[in-house]
Design a protein around this motif. Sequence first.
Motif, mmCIF file in Angstrom:
data_model
loop_
_atom_site.group_PDB
_atom_site.id
_atom_site.type_symbol
_atom_site.label_atom_id
_atom_site.label_comp_id
_atom_site.label_asym_id
_atom_site.label_seq_id
_atom_site.Cartn_x
_atom_site.Cartn_y
_atom_site.Cartn_z
ATOM 1 N N ALA A 192 0.967 0.441 23.392
ATOM 2 C CA ALA A 192 2.285 1.354 22.665
ATOM 3 C C ALA A 192 3.053 1.817 23.807
ATOM 4 O O ALA A 192 2.617 2.363 24.797
ATOM 5 N N PRO A 193 4.363 1.597 24.001
ATOM 6 C CA PRO A 193 5.321 2.224 25.322
ATOM 7 C C PRO A 193 5.036 3.771 24.984
ATOM 8 O O PRO A 193 4.630 4.358 24.064
ATOM 9 N N GLU A 194 5.328 4.327 26.154
ATOM 10 C CA GLU A 194 5.251 5.778 26.421
ATOM 11 C C GLU A 194 6.319 6.697 25.337
ATOM 12 O O GLU A 194 7.456 6.110 24.819
ATOM 13 N N GLY A 195 5.672 7.450 24.687
ATOM 14 C CA GLY A 195 6.527 8.222 23.705
ATOM 15 C C GLY A 195 6.146 7.739 22.355
ATOM 16 O O GLY A 195 6.775 8.486 21.243
ATOM 17 N N THR A 196 5.420 6.722 22.247
ATOM 18 C CA THR A 196 5.133 6.448 20.993
ATOM 19 C C THR A 196 4.112 7.384 20.314
ATOM 20 O O THR A 196 3.284 8.030 20.779
#
Length: 329
Positions: free
Chosen positions: A252-256
């Motif tokens: 998952a991308p950072e901040g998910t």
Amino acid sequence: MSADGDALTAASWFPGRDVRDAAMSAALETAAVAVPVAGGSPWTLFPAAMRALREFYGLNLRPAGAGRDVAASGCCLEPCEARHAFRAFEALGETVGLRLFPLGRTDSHGLLGVDESGRLFCLDHGGRWLLGDTVREGLCALTEGYAPHRIAPRRWAWAAPHAYEEPLGNAVRTALVAVYVLHHRKVFSARELRLTITTLRGIGQETLDRLVALPRGSLQDSAVPLVARMRALMAAEGAIPQGAELKITVAAPEGTRSPGASVSCAVRVGHSATEPAEAELSLSAGAGAVVGRPWAAVRGCAEDLARYVRAQGRSDQVPVFPASTSPPF
């Protein structure tokens, strides 16, 4: 599950029951008498918890029989009975992505809590459990002995397709299928792949661990430039894939936000010294992603990936993505 909730009816529950004043007093007492923590009282009373207390506070439920799947249990709907377990409920809340409020105790000393969406959970010596998507459903399941849903991480693994001759190319193409599946199922939209090479000797030293951004454009056209970038990285770092595990992870991308952040796919090859050409595709999901709506999406991903592997085995052709599929940056 019985439609009329025999155990509830026997405990003097009825549709429309509302003990508003008593429920509010119990909620305030739970918060006021809780074990002190930094920043003040730990418990936050949210609407779903107040609705549950107004409808069910004060009931003492008895088992409605021996149990359908597991032993049936009674419970006491008194939040003060579980007020001491703030840390445990806080950890469960972080796992499922929603806050919890204590609701009571089971006859076997399990602790009951309701989350912000109105689901009923239980914490006991055996683990963490989802009893029902509503408090009434959960109480019926508990007293009638229906098996609860364990809140624990899940992992699926399949033999990864190898329609191409070169292992890195195989891994990249399979990873891009995972990117598409995770995006299609609305789990998350990956923006990069993580390339890791770990030696099989000694303690397993990582000789390369780098993020590689997905190119703009369609996923169908991304494999060739990704393979070229990864080869260049390996050459620059002197990382040799022979005698090592090569793994490409879709995370998952950072901040998910949780629980989607706990889901990932990985393709690895070379992890078996006896079968160096063997490749594996895996899907992992944290405990919070295996309940409720996230679980439906994750289960769909597992079904899609299994279908992809089966199709590869039948035709020796790599299924393609829709032509318009591109990374949603």
